[in-house]
Design a protein around this motif. Structure first.
Motif, PDB file in Angstrom:
ATOM      1  N   ILE A   7      -2.900  -7.446 -12.283  1.00 49.08           N
ATOM      2  CA  ILE A   7      -2.968  -6.009 -12.081  1.00 49.08           C
ATOM      3  C   ILE A   7      -2.836  -5.259 -13.408  1.00 49.08           C
ATOM      4  CG2 ILE A   7      -1.542  -4.096 -11.190  1.00 49.08           C
ATOM      5  CD1 ILE A   7      -1.287  -5.715  -8.576  1.00 49.08           C
ATOM      6  N   LYS A  11      -5.449  -2.478 -14.802  1.00 49.94           N
ATOM      7  CA  LYS A  11      -5.018  -1.101 -15.047  1.00 49.94           C
ATOM      8  C   LYS A  11      -5.284  -0.684 -16.491  1.00 49.94           C
ATOM      9  CE  LYS A  11      -1.373   0.688 -12.959  1.00 49.94           C
ATOM     10  NZ  LYS A  11      -1.757   1.513 -11.812  1.00 49.94           N
ATOM     11  N   SER A 101       5.793  -7.760  -2.949  1.00 49.22           N
ATOM     12  CA  SER A 101       6.946  -7.170  -2.264  1.00 49.22           C
ATOM     13  C   SER A 101       6.464  -6.578  -0.954  1.00 49.22           C
ATOM     14  CB  SER A 101       7.559  -6.062  -3.129  1.00 49.22           C
ATOM     15  OG  SER A 101       6.566  -5.091  -3.451  1.00 49.22           O
ATOM     16  N   ASP A 102       7.389  -6.452  -0.006  1.00 46.68           N
ATOM     17  CA  ASP A 102       7.038  -5.829   1.267  1.00 46.68           C
ATOM     18  C   ASP A 102       8.224  -5.030   1.777  1.00 46.68           C
ATOM     19  OD1 ASP A 102       6.223  -5.006   3.721  1.00 46.68           O
ATOM     20  OD2 ASP A 102       6.094  -6.994   4.616  1.00 46.68           O
ATOM     21  N   LEU A 129      -7.239  -1.597   5.821  1.00 46.31           N
ATOM     22  CA  LEU A 129      -6.777  -0.327   5.250  1.00 46.31           C
ATOM     23  C   LEU A 129      -5.704  -0.562   4.185  1.00 46.31           C
ATOM     24  CD1 LEU A 129      -6.673   1.995   8.399  1.00 46.31           C
ATOM     25  CD2 LEU A 129      -8.403   1.896   6.588  1.00 46.31           C
ATOM     26  N   GLN A 130      -4.857  -1.552   4.410  1.00 40.52           N
ATOM     27  CA  GLN A 130      -3.821  -1.880   3.423  1.00 40.52           C
ATOM     28  C   GLN A 130      -4.431  -2.320   2.092  1.00 40.52           C
ATOM     29  OE1 GLN A 130      -1.530  -5.432   4.311  1.00 40.52           O
ATOM     30  NE2 GLN A 130       0.264  -4.624   3.251  1.00 40.52           N
ATOM     31  N   LYS A 134      -4.714  -0.267  -1.634  1.00 36.17           N
ATOM     32  CA  LYS A 134      -4.221  -0.839  -2.880  1.00 36.17           C
ATOM     33  C   LYS A 134      -5.330  -0.917  -3.936  1.00 36.17           C
ATOM     34  CE  LYS A 134      -1.376  -4.458  -2.460  1.00 36.17           C
ATOM     35  NZ  LYS A 134      -0.025  -4.163  -3.013  1.00 36.17           N
ATOM     36  N   HIS A 137      -6.185   2.429  -5.418  1.00 34.06           N
ATOM     37  CA  HIS A 137      -5.188   2.908  -6.376  1.00 34.06           C
ATOM     38  C   HIS A 137      -5.217   2.122  -7.677  1.00 34.06           C
ATOM     39  CE1 HIS A 137      -2.670   4.681  -2.847  1.00 34.06           C
ATOM     40  NE2 HIS A 137      -3.576   5.529  -3.274  1.00 34.06           N
ATOM     41  N   LEU A 138      -5.623   0.854  -7.609  1.00 31.70           N
ATOM     42  CA  LEU A 138      -5.642   0.018  -8.807  1.00 31.70           C
ATOM     43  C   LEU A 138      -6.888   0.272  -9.652  1.00 31.70           C
ATOM     44  CD1 LEU A 138      -4.346  -3.320  -7.245  1.00 31.70           C
ATOM     45  CD2 LEU A 138      -3.157  -1.872  -8.915  1.00 31.70           C
ATOM     46  N   GLU A 140      -9.018   2.914  -9.257  1.00 29.49           N
ATOM     47  CA  GLU A 140      -9.288   4.354  -9.383  1.00 29.49           C
ATOM     48  C   GLU A 140     -10.789   4.669  -9.483  1.00 29.49           C
ATOM     49  OE1 GLU A 140      -6.475   6.664 -11.809  1.00 29.49           O
ATOM     50  OE2 GLU A 140      -5.470   4.788 -12.283  1.00 29.49           O
ATOM     51  N   LEU A 160     -10.164   7.073   6.585  1.00 31.03           N
ATOM     52  CA  LEU A 160      -8.993   6.990   5.688  1.00 31.03           C
ATOM     53  C   LEU A 160      -9.174   7.911   4.479  1.00 31.03           C
ATOM     54  CD1 LEU A 160      -6.322   5.323   4.863  1.00 31.03           C
ATOM     55  CD2 LEU A 160      -7.886   3.997   3.422  1.00 31.03           C
ATOM     56  N   TYR A 164      -6.837  11.227   4.281  1.00 30.68           N
ATOM     57  CA  TYR A 164      -5.769  11.077   3.293  1.00 30.68           C
ATOM     58  C   TYR A 164      -6.205  11.534   1.895  1.00 30.68           C
ATOM     59  CZ  TYR A 164      -2.885   9.109   6.887  1.00 30.68           C
ATOM     60  OH  TYR A 164      -2.143   8.981   8.033  1.00 30.68           O
ATOM     61  N   ASN A 165      -7.366  12.201   1.836  1.00 35.01           N
ATOM     62  CA  ASN A 165      -7.806  12.871   0.605  1.00 35.01           C
ATOM     63  C   ASN A 165      -7.902  11.969  -0.608  1.00 35.01           C
ATOM     64  OD1 ASN A 165      -5.711  14.909   2.177  1.00 35.01           O
ATOM     65  ND2 ASN A 165      -7.625  15.895   1.624  1.00 35.01           N
ATOM     66  N   PHE A 166      -8.288  10.706  -0.429  1.00 30.72           N
ATOM     67  CA  PHE A 166      -8.504   9.854  -1.605  1.00 30.72           C
ATOM     68  C   PHE A 166      -9.563  10.502  -2.500  1.00 30.72           C
ATOM     69  CE2 PHE A 166      -6.408   6.820   1.048  1.00 30.72           C
ATOM     70  CZ  PHE A 166      -5.921   5.818   0.220  1.00 30.72           C
ATOM     71  N   PRO A 167      -9.315  10.540  -3.814  1.00 30.95           N
ATOM     72  CA  PRO A 167     -10.251  11.211  -4.723  1.00 30.95           C
ATOM     73  C   PRO A 167     -11.435  10.314  -5.082  1.00 30.95           C
ATOM     74  CG  PRO A 167      -8.352  10.456  -5.961  1.00 30.95           C
ATOM     75  CD  PRO A 167      -8.110  10.052  -4.526  1.00 30.95           C
TER      76      PRO A 167
ATOM     77  N   ILE B 105      -5.529   7.540  11.987  1.00 24.71           N
ATOM     78  CA  ILE B 105      -4.880   6.592  11.082  1.00 24.71           C
ATOM     79  C   ILE B 105      -3.488   7.115  10.730  1.00 24.71           C
ATOM     80  CG2 ILE B 105      -4.956   5.540   8.782  1.00 24.71           C
ATOM     81  CD1 ILE B 105      -8.040   5.733   8.961  1.00 24.71           C
ATOM     82  N   LYS B 134      -1.189  12.356   0.807  1.00 19.83           N
ATOM     83  CA  LYS B 134      -2.238  13.366   0.628  1.00 19.83           C
ATOM     84  C   LYS B 134      -2.023  14.153  -0.671  1.00 19.83           C
ATOM     85  CE  LYS B 134      -3.469  15.696   4.432  1.00 19.83           C
ATOM     86  NZ  LYS B 134      -4.872  15.450   4.795  1.00 19.83           N
ATOM     87  N   HIS B 137      -2.917  12.175  -3.742  1.00 19.18           N
ATOM     88  CA  HIS B 137      -4.364  12.054  -3.938  1.00 19.18           C
ATOM     89  C   HIS B 137      -4.999  13.368  -4.379  1.00 19.18           C
ATOM     90  CE1 HIS B 137      -4.428   8.356  -1.056  1.00 19.18           C
ATOM     91  NE2 HIS B 137      -4.166   8.017  -2.298  1.00 19.18           N
ATOM     92  N   ASP B 163       4.518  -0.608  -3.236  1.00 13.97           N
ATOM     93  CA  ASP B 163       3.786  -1.559  -2.388  1.00 13.97           C
ATOM     94  C   ASP B 163       2.309  -1.198  -2.230  1.00 13.97           C
ATOM     95  OD1 ASP B 163       6.115  -2.914  -2.167  1.00 13.97           O
ATOM     96  OD2 ASP B 163       6.458  -2.527  -0.040  1.00 13.97           O
ATOM     97  N   TYR B 164       1.946   0.061  -2.453  1.00 17.75           N
ATOM     98  CA  TYR B 164       0.545   0.470  -2.333  1.00 17.75           C
ATOM     99  C   TYR B 164      -0.066   0.855  -3.687  1.00 17.75           C
ATOM    100  CZ  TYR B 164       0.964  -0.134   2.615  1.00 17.75           C
ATOM    101  OH  TYR B 164       1.130  -0.705   3.848  1.00 17.75           O
ATOM    102  N   ASN B 165       0.643   0.526  -4.769  1.00 14.07           N
ATOM    103  CA  ASN B 165       0.088   0.643  -6.122  1.00 14.07           C
ATOM    104  C   ASN B 165      -0.425   2.027  -6.484  1.00 14.07           C
ATOM    105  OD1 ASN B 165      -0.920  -2.251  -4.853  1.00 14.07           O
ATOM    106  ND2 ASN B 165       0.008  -2.476  -6.852  1.00 14.07           N
TER     107      ASN B 165
END
Lengths: 287, 287
Positions: A7, A11, A101-102, A129-130, A134, A137-138, A140, A160, A164-167, B105, B134, B137, B163-165
């Protein structure tokens, strides 16, 4: 082409590239690449400065009795194919690298996941979705590329990103087919010679259902015609065959303009999926 | 200072600022600002080029019988205070702007949410994770600022980011207190004069528990001493009073190095929370 497994490496590449004001296209895969994946990579290459392909067989999207252990893997072959398709960076992490980790936080796909593939694969789309969250976010990315082959997956990931407004933007790429119409899939290698010969009847059945629906507007009749064709031409068993609104994945009504005709069929022990997305005026995204 | 209410406006600012290679600090709030919020904003100002403060009373983190409708709001006052603390952009969206669609979701906080405040507020932390995801993001911060006052919230949001980076850092800022020790809170305005006079006993009780634990290493004894103090000094009822490991929020054992001593108390109808985070060697982040 660079291959990274950590990772921190990914990054550092992402940070550098974004610092230069360049765009990133992400192609998430589980590897064992076929032409379908390469089409995604080529589309990403056209629209972005840097193409990152993730190759990760994600355990959290497999059920306890599914084929996580036996899912085909061949990273060396994948590297050659990805390079030929113009991928700049392969991100191929271990399970430990992705899930060190969880803390118990989970993402639950909702009503869109309780039908089609979701009905027989409880928890599958939660896992999708999990891992997708991830990876977004990694890497981008400005754009992430998904095949229409997994139409339900695309619909859920689009939900999703929207809710959740992912850019970033989700780009859907049409299904790539063999010459006889069978949708390309990593799982096609599981088919015996005889099963392989039967398999094109899946797409034929979808075409029959579509034509029947367009002429009759009768969902039941359309699905019956397709079922009959599959029964006659294959030794398989139908997991589901449905006509739904797209992308909401709700029952068709008089106002529905866009349709998803989707099926999953067991040919022997191999589960194959296929779909057609079309509008009232005819097939749209899968010409 | 700019005040925006639309997502498109916020995204355009974020895009411009990131394009210039500048850093962003996000201070998520529900408004009705007090010194605690301003301390977060000032910390963000020191470490980032641009400080965005969100002011949004998030309905999804309130239970059906909680105070969503009556939660205090005063945007004009908030604007003045935010400006004085160096905030560059206030993002104050409507509920419709934040939640225009719901594809079903959901994000579920796990075992960390089933204790402390979570035990009496089912679904609360799910709503927090939803809105925080939200906002992360939308504002794409390099750092996001949370008050230690909501210690459980910080622990859960840190778990989400880990956990979700999420590509950002969570910064925790110590509790700001009135001169008599009462932790600052928007809800303090609900207290009658007499209730306000009783309220400092909450922090006194936490200090007694900490000292008792550090000298006796006896959790039960420490909590009993604190309970006795609160019973004697206030007319309130204790919702919870617990000593846990931090940030995992698990029962204390011999290996625990960092501790969270947290309480929620109803003084009249007003629910107040407070906490101390300390290590074996003494109080650490809340000196």
């Amino acid at each position: 082409m660079e291959v990274v497994t950590k990772i921190a490496q990914l990054k550092s590449i992402v940070e550098r590239v974004k610092g230069e004001g360049k765009t990133i296209g992400l192609v998430p895969t589980m590897g064992y690449l076929h032409e379908g994946h390469l089409t995604l990579a080529k589309a990403a290459r056209v629209e972005n400065d840097l193409v990152i392909m993730s190759i990760f067989v994600n355990p959290t999207q497999f059920g306890p009795n599914e084929d996580f252990q036996s899912y085909p893997r061949d990273l060396e072959r994948d590297k050659r194919l990805a390079k030929s398709a113009g991928v700049h960076v392969i991100f191929a992490p271990s399970v430990e690298e992705m899930y060190p980790s969880d803390g118990g936080i989970s993402i639950h796909a909702g009503r869109q996941s309780e039908i089609l593939c979701g009905a027989s694969r409880p928890g599958h789309f939660n896992g999708v979705l999990q891992v997708v969250t991830k990876l977004f976010h990694l890497a981008e990315p400005d754009r992430a590329y998904f095949g229409q082959k997994d139409a339900q997956q695309v619909a859920i990931v689009q939900t999703l990103v929207r809710d959740y407004n992912f850019p970033l933007e989700i780009r859907t790429v049409p299904i790539v087919r063999e010459e006889d119409g069978l949708a390309k899939s990593s799982r096609n290698v599981y088919l015996s010679k005889r099963e392989r010969e039967e398999a094109p009847a899946i797409y034929e059945a979808l075409q029959i259902a579509k034509e029947t629906f367009l002429s009759s507007r009768d969902v039941k009749n359309a699905l019956n015609e397709a079922t009959t064709h599959m029964m006659r031409k294959t030794s398989g068993t139908i997991d589901y065959l449905e006509l739904l609104s797209y992308p909401d994945l709700q029952p068709v009504n008089e106002d529905t303009k866009e349709f998803l005709l989707a099926t999953a069929v067991y040919i022997g022990k191999t589960r194959l999926i296929d779909n057609i997305i079309f509008s009232i005026k005819g097939e749209t995204t899968n010409v």
